[in-house]
Design a protein around this motif. Sequence first.
Motif, PDB file in Angstrom:
ATOM      1  N   VAL A  84      -3.423  -6.871  -2.562  1.00  0.00           N
ATOM      2  CA  VAL A  84      -3.461  -5.420  -2.737  1.00  0.00           C
ATOM      3  C   VAL A  84      -3.571  -5.157  -4.236  1.00  0.00           C
ATOM      4  O   VAL A  84      -2.816  -5.728  -5.031  1.00  0.00           O
ATOM      5  CB  VAL A  84      -2.219  -4.736  -2.143  1.00  0.00           C
ATOM      6  N   GLU A 123      -5.568   5.531  -1.731  1.00  0.00           N
ATOM      7  CA  GLU A 123      -5.963   4.321  -1.015  1.00  0.00           C
ATOM      8  C   GLU A 123      -7.448   4.352  -0.667  1.00  0.00           C
ATOM      9  O   GLU A 123      -7.970   5.357  -0.209  1.00  0.00           O
ATOM     10  CB  GLU A 123      -5.131   4.162   0.256  1.00  0.00           C
ATOM     11  N   TYR A 124      -8.103   3.217  -0.877  1.00  0.00           N
ATOM     12  CA  TYR A 124      -9.510   3.025  -0.524  1.00  0.00           C
ATOM     13  C   TYR A 124      -9.641   1.787   0.365  1.00  0.00           C
ATOM     14  O   TYR A 124      -8.906   0.806   0.175  1.00  0.00           O
ATOM     15  CB  TYR A 124     -10.366   2.778  -1.777  1.00  0.00           C
ATOM     16  N   GLN A 125     -10.569   1.830   1.303  1.00  0.00           N
ATOM     17  CA  GLN A 125     -11.019   0.620   1.993  1.00  0.00           C
ATOM     18  C   GLN A 125     -12.375   0.264   1.407  1.00  0.00           C
ATOM     19  O   GLN A 125     -13.323   1.058   1.495  1.00  0.00           O
ATOM     20  CB  GLN A 125     -11.114   0.848   3.501  1.00  0.00           C
ATOM     21  N   GLY A 176      -6.158  -0.585  -3.058  1.00  0.00           N
ATOM     22  CA  GLY A 176      -6.850  -1.052  -1.865  1.00  0.00           C
ATOM     23  C   GLY A 176      -6.456  -2.470  -1.513  1.00  0.00           C
ATOM     24  O   GLY A 176      -6.131  -3.270  -2.388  1.00  0.00           O
ATOM     25  N   TYR A 177      -6.474  -2.744  -0.218  1.00  0.00           N
ATOM     26  CA  TYR A 177      -6.254  -4.101   0.270  1.00  0.00           C
ATOM     27  C   TYR A 177      -7.599  -4.726   0.601  1.00  0.00           C
ATOM     28  O   TYR A 177      -8.452  -4.089   1.233  1.00  0.00           O
ATOM     29  CB  TYR A 177      -5.377  -4.105   1.532  1.00  0.00           C
ATOM     30  N   THR A 178      -7.806  -5.968   0.187  1.00  0.00           N
ATOM     31  CA  THR A 178      -8.987  -6.739   0.587  1.00  0.00           C
ATOM     32  C   THR A 178      -8.612  -8.210   0.676  1.00  0.00           C
ATOM     33  O   THR A 178      -7.695  -8.666  -0.009  1.00  0.00           O
ATOM     34  CB  THR A 178     -10.149  -6.644  -0.426  1.00  0.00           C
ATOM     35  N   HIS A 229     -16.332  -5.931   1.128  1.00  0.00           N
ATOM     36  CA  HIS A 229     -15.928  -7.292   0.760  1.00  0.00           C
ATOM     37  C   HIS A 229     -17.085  -8.080   0.148  1.00  0.00           C
ATOM     38  O   HIS A 229     -16.895  -9.220  -0.267  1.00  0.00           O
ATOM     39  CB  HIS A 229     -15.389  -8.033   1.989  1.00  0.00           C
ATOM     40  N   ALA A 260     -10.332  -7.080  -5.357  1.00  0.00           N
ATOM     41  CA  ALA A 260     -10.728  -5.693  -5.096  1.00  0.00           C
ATOM     42  C   ALA A 260     -11.079  -4.950  -6.383  1.00  0.00           C
ATOM     43  O   ALA A 260     -11.666  -3.861  -6.335  1.00  0.00           O
ATOM     44  CB  ALA A 260      -9.604  -4.956  -4.374  1.00  0.00           C
ATOM     45  N   LEU A 293       0.829  -1.207   0.000  1.00  0.00           N
ATOM     46  CA  LEU A 293       0.000   0.000   0.000  1.00  0.00           C
ATOM     47  C   LEU A 293       0.867   1.262   0.000  1.00  0.00           C
ATOM     48  O   LEU A 293       0.562   2.234  -0.707  1.00  0.00           O
ATOM     49  CB  LEU A 293      -0.940   0.007   1.203  1.00  0.00           C
ATOM     50  N   ASP A 349      -5.240 -12.789   0.724  1.00  0.00           N
ATOM     51  CA  ASP A 349      -5.134 -11.325   0.756  1.00  0.00           C
ATOM     52  C   ASP A 349      -4.452 -10.806  -0.497  1.00  0.00           C
ATOM     53  O   ASP A 349      -3.540 -11.443  -1.042  1.00  0.00           O
ATOM     54  CB  ASP A 349      -4.342 -10.887   1.991  1.00  0.00           C
TER      55      ASP A 349
END
Length: 423
Positions: free
Chosen positions: A286, A195-197, A258-260, A200, A234, A185, A284
């Motif tokens: 990114v 960066e976005y969250q 983004g990480y998911t 899911h 993501a 990230l 996981d």
Amino acid sequence: MLQVPFIRENKEDVIKRLAVRNIDASQMIEDVISLDEDRRHTQTLLDNALAESNTLSKEIGNLFKSGKASEANVLKEKTIELKETTKSLTETLNEKVEALNQVLYKIPNIPHLSVPKGSTEDDNEIVFSEGTIPLLHEEALPHWELAKKYDIIDFELGNKITGAGFPVYKGKGARLQRALIAYFLDKNTAAGYTEYQLPHLVNEASGFGTGQLPDKEGQMYHVTEDNLYLIPTAEVPGTNIFRDVILNESDLPIGITGYTPCFRREAGSYGAHVRGLNRLHQFDKVEILRVEHPERSYQALNEMVEHVKTILKELKLPYRILRLCGGDIGFTAALTFDFEVFSTAQDRWLEISSVSNFETFQANRLKLRFKNSEGKNELAHTLNGSSLALPRVLAGILENCQTNDGIVIPEVLVPYTGFKIIN
């Protein structure tokens, strides 16, 4: 999906280029053209009926103003008939549009001219390689045995809690996982990505928007009661930020990261090649995404490839880049470059990233447009890439960095892990 006017005007070329994917699309293309002709004919009838209705409404108003109520009432009877006609034509039009879309949803993207012909991953072209494959000591182990030896990943515990393909990361394994996410990230945001969250879970419209539905429906976990899908990447929630959006040309380019966690059923995946972290149902990742002007999307693709290269260079992992052939490229992609890291203990290459340009394929589904310099709405180009997928990067680090004393953490990750070795 492909644009109908483009199919209509370039019928033979579309069929020829889809043949690079080993697909005979001739019947589907004929169906699209035929269904579109029916749609346009129905649209013409509806437009004519609506125009006639508008004309009659004006005449009726003028007749009432002129005191000719009886003549106006005769015309009103005709407008009632026209309302029924327009209602019926609207329903028919909607049915024809849906029938057309159902065929379009099944047609994959047209491969870029540089995509080589081929049937399987064995036909992909190696376009770049970098790094030295390390010589390991005689007692070197594959990552699943290293994970057990150092008690950092528990596959059996994950199997107990959920099932196969859901590992539990522990201690320094969990810390290394978190370090990789933060490092990726930080690299992406430093390169200009916002960066976005992201959620899911996504709705059906989002799955159709990026092309996972209906093509990959069998691979996605479906929450049936709410008709929601667990994300396979993501890319799905990230790209759908721009669904039904008209951007200004000055807004481009747009880059997000983004990480998911990612969820994939991976039905039919069995055998030794899926052991350990090689293939999981939950993992996981990114992601980096771009929304670009069509004139510079391939320059952006090259920039994304170079960006992923800098990450792998800093991790000091031996890797190579492949241009995917027609038989291996994804449904929605026009051109894809895969990154593979060499797993020394397994003596095989592991895919860790795909970087793709979808051109207008996703944007057409998403109705993602921008207002160009002439003030007209134009479809944008979308791109995405893994930066990076963690399981196989982690497997590569464990295997390639193992020594008699333990697993030496790549120097660039030490500020994130807080330790230099797993022993």
